[in-house]
Design an enzyme around this catalytic site. Structure first.
Site, PDB file in Angstrom:
ATOM      1  N   TYR A   1      39.701  62.299  -9.269  1.00 46.01           N
ATOM      2  CA  TYR A   1      38.554  62.471  -8.376  1.00 46.01           C
ATOM      3  C   TYR A   1      38.661  63.839  -7.681  1.00 46.01           C
ATOM      4  O   TYR A   1      39.754  64.234  -7.239  1.00 46.01           O
ATOM      5  CB  TYR A   1      38.532  61.326  -7.357  1.00 46.01           C
TER       6      TYR A   1
ATOM      7  N   LYS B   1      34.263  51.349  -3.387  1.00 48.15           N
ATOM      8  CA  LYS B   1      33.706  51.147  -4.731  1.00 48.15           C
ATOM      9  C   LYS B   1      33.634  49.659  -5.068  1.00 48.15           C
ATOM     10  O   LYS B   1      33.000  48.915  -4.356  1.00 48.15           O
ATOM     11  CB  LYS B   1      34.519  51.952  -5.741  1.00 48.15           C
TER      12      LYS B   1
ATOM     13  N   ARG C   1      44.161  49.637  17.032  1.00 48.21           N
ATOM     14  CA  ARG C   1      44.584  50.576  15.987  1.00 48.21           C
ATOM     15  C   ARG C   1      45.812  50.017  15.268  1.00 48.21           C
ATOM     16  O   ARG C   1      45.980  50.193  14.067  1.00 48.21           O
ATOM     17  CB  ARG C   1      44.896  51.974  16.580  1.00 48.21           C
TER      18      ARG C   1
ATOM     19  N   ASP D   1      46.079  55.040  -8.535  1.00 51.72           N
ATOM     20  CA  ASP D   1      44.756  54.842  -7.943  1.00 51.72           C
ATOM     21  C   ASP D   1      44.009  53.883  -8.865  1.00 51.72           C
ATOM     22  O   ASP D   1      43.609  54.247  -9.966  1.00 51.72           O
ATOM     23  CB  ASP D   1      44.032  56.192  -7.819  1.00 51.72           C
TER      24      ASP D   1
HETATM   25  O1  P1T Z   1      35.276  58.171  -0.920  1.00 52.53           O
HETATM   26  P1  P1T Z   1      36.563  57.522  -0.519  1.00 52.53           P
HETATM   27  O2  P1T Z   1      36.439  56.078  -0.132  1.00 52.53           O
HETATM   28  O3  P1T Z   1      37.342  58.324   0.483  1.00 52.53           O
HETATM   29  O4  P1T Z   1      37.464  57.455  -1.862  1.00 52.53           O
HETATM   30  C1  P1T Z   1      37.947  58.585  -2.511  1.00 52.53           C
HETATM   31  C2  P1T Z   1      38.206  58.258  -3.957  1.00 52.53           C
HETATM   32  C3  P1T Z   1      39.508  57.981  -4.357  1.00 52.53           C
HETATM   33  N1  P1T Z   1      39.805  57.659  -5.629  1.00 52.53           N
HETATM   34  C4  P1T Z   1      38.839  57.611  -6.580  1.00 52.53           C
HETATM   35  C5  P1T Z   1      39.213  57.282  -7.987  1.00 52.53           C
HETATM   36  C6  P1T Z   1      37.508  57.868  -6.233  1.00 52.53           C
HETATM   37  O5  P1T Z   1      36.573  57.809  -7.200  1.00 52.53           O
HETATM   38  C7  P1T Z   1      37.176  58.211  -4.884  1.00 52.53           C
HETATM   39  C8  P1T Z   1      35.789  58.545  -4.477  1.00 52.53           C
HETATM   40  N2  P1T Z   1      34.935  58.850  -5.526  1.00 52.53           N
HETATM   41  C9  P1T Z   1      33.606  59.169  -5.403  1.00 52.53           C
HETATM   42  C10 P1T Z   1      32.971  59.249  -4.226  1.00 52.53           C
HETATM   43  C11 P1T Z   1      32.889  59.431  -6.652  1.00 52.53           C
HETATM   44  O6  P1T Z   1      31.652  59.412  -6.696  1.00 52.53           O
HETATM   45  O7  P1T Z   1      33.572  59.647  -7.677  1.00 52.53           O
END
Ligand code: P1T
Length: 374
Positions: free
Chosen positions: A97, A192, A45, A167
């Protein structure tokens, strides 16, 4: 070294034991120690070599001194929010988001953090929203799903003592490097574009400041939302092709945006690369290219939007973005359900495309077919 070279090599050297060119997946939870309390590697961890390689690679790509990897983008955001204390105020984009809005308003509001949502593309609105207790400004640029573009350097210039967190999930460091523009913290959903193959959920945080890094690293270990070594390996592999993938995402998205602009079933196309985008001039200055995300309003309203999104054959009807394959969704009914009934609620006729790296003629043919169902 240039970005393309860093994407392949940063943080990675041949494995000292075997010479393996690819960083091994150190699938272990613990390490045998020669003597008590002296080992660099004690518990997974806290530290894992596959994760360390990923963290160093992402930091290099963002032009940052330090990187930390997390088990999701939300876990990365959560850890950054833990830098704040009850009573602190955070100014955020009025388009983020849905999950980010949810953790702000449904998790951290209960712990005494206070939030203001502002039009981040308007520096005056940001200046007005900043209070004596504002400790963080949270920017998405481009935003999800309206693709608003904020002038990161301008916000860095007016944020005062608050930390500026960006972000950078939609842009990726290939298109924009917020730390160089004056941001203090960069946050990613590596789920992503950074991973790019829709087979991992992950997150990352990148900073320059040593003190902030020490606290975030403490929190990464203390809270424990770390990614497993296989996921780290996969993101590390995905990063190697980030520049070539982004080139194709951007070229395909620009062509699809031009196609949509001319289509009668489309009322409005939102893409930072179009001259009609309200912040096109900022995007042109701040970003290398304009990204792979497009949003558009179906001329026939919410029902038409649903029909279009369910009629594509190549674009999969799915949440998420940034993979090699194209995706389509209706944010109001899918990714942004958590902002329904809030001031951030999204037009139910809005369709979001994550334009993949397939042949663009096939993508346009698929959209031509789907838009005929509107
Ligand atoms: O899904 P995760 O890896 O926890 O990420 C969250 C997140 C954070 N910031 C942005 C700009 C994001 O688009 C996302 C996740 N977004 C999607 C799952 C979506 O379809 O928009």
């Amino acid at each position: 070294m240039n970005f393309e070279t860093l994407a392949i090599h940063a943080g990675q050297t041949p494995d000292p034991t075997t010479g393996a060119v690819m960083t091994p997946i150190y699938q272990t939870s613990t390490y045998a120690q020669d003597s008590m309390g002296e080992a660099v590697y004690d518990y997974a961890r806290t530290i894992n070599p596959t994760r360390s390689a990923l963290q160093d690679c992402i930091a290099a790509l963002e032009g940052g001194a330090h990187g930390l990897a997390f088990s999701s983008g939300m876990a990365a955001a959560d850890t950054v929010l833990r830098l704040l204390k009850p009573g602190d105020h955070l100014v955020a984009s009025n388009d983020v988001y849905g999950g980010t809005f949810r953790i702000f308003t449904k998790v951290y509001a209960d712990y005494g953090l206070r939030f203001s949502f502002v039009e981040m593309s308007d520096p005056d609105a940001v200046r007005k929203a900043i209070q004596p207790d504002t400790r963080m400004v949270w920017v998405e640029s481009p935003t999800n799903p309206l693709l608003k573009v904020a002038d990161i350097a301008a916000i860095a210039g007016l944020k005062g003592a608050a930390r500026l967190a960006v972000d950078n999930t939609f842009a990726t460091p290939y298109l924009q490097q917020p730390l160089a523009l004056g941001a203090d913290i960069v946050v990613h959903s590596t789920t992503k574009y950074l991973n790019g193959h829709s087979d991992v959920v992950g997150g990352a945080v990148i900073v320059n400041d040593d003190e902030t890094f020490t606290r975030l690293k403490f929190l990464q270990n203390a809270v424990g939302a770390v990614p497993g070594p296989l996921d780290c390996f996969l993101v590390l592999r995905g990063l190697k092709t980030l520049p070539v993938r982004m080139e194709r995402h951007c070229a395909n998205a620009l062509a699809v945006a031009h196609f949509l602009e001319r289509h009668p079933a489309v009322a409005r196309v939102i893409y930072p690369g179009l001259a009609s985008h309200p912040q096109h001039h900022i995007a042109a200055r701040q970003m290398r290219q304009f990204g792979g995300m497009i949003s558009f309003i179906a001329a026939g309203g919410p029902e038409a939007a649903r029909r279009i999104a369910q009629a594509t054959r190549l674009f999969a009807l799915a949440e998420s973005l940034g993979g090699v394959e194209s995706l389509i969704e209706v944010p109001a009914a899918m990714t942004h359900m958590s902002v329904a009934d809030s001031p951030l609620a999204v037009d139910p006729a809005l369709i979001r495309l994550s334009v993949g790296i397939e042949n663009v003629d096939d993508l346009i043919a698929d959209l031509t077919h789907a838009l005929a169902q509107a």
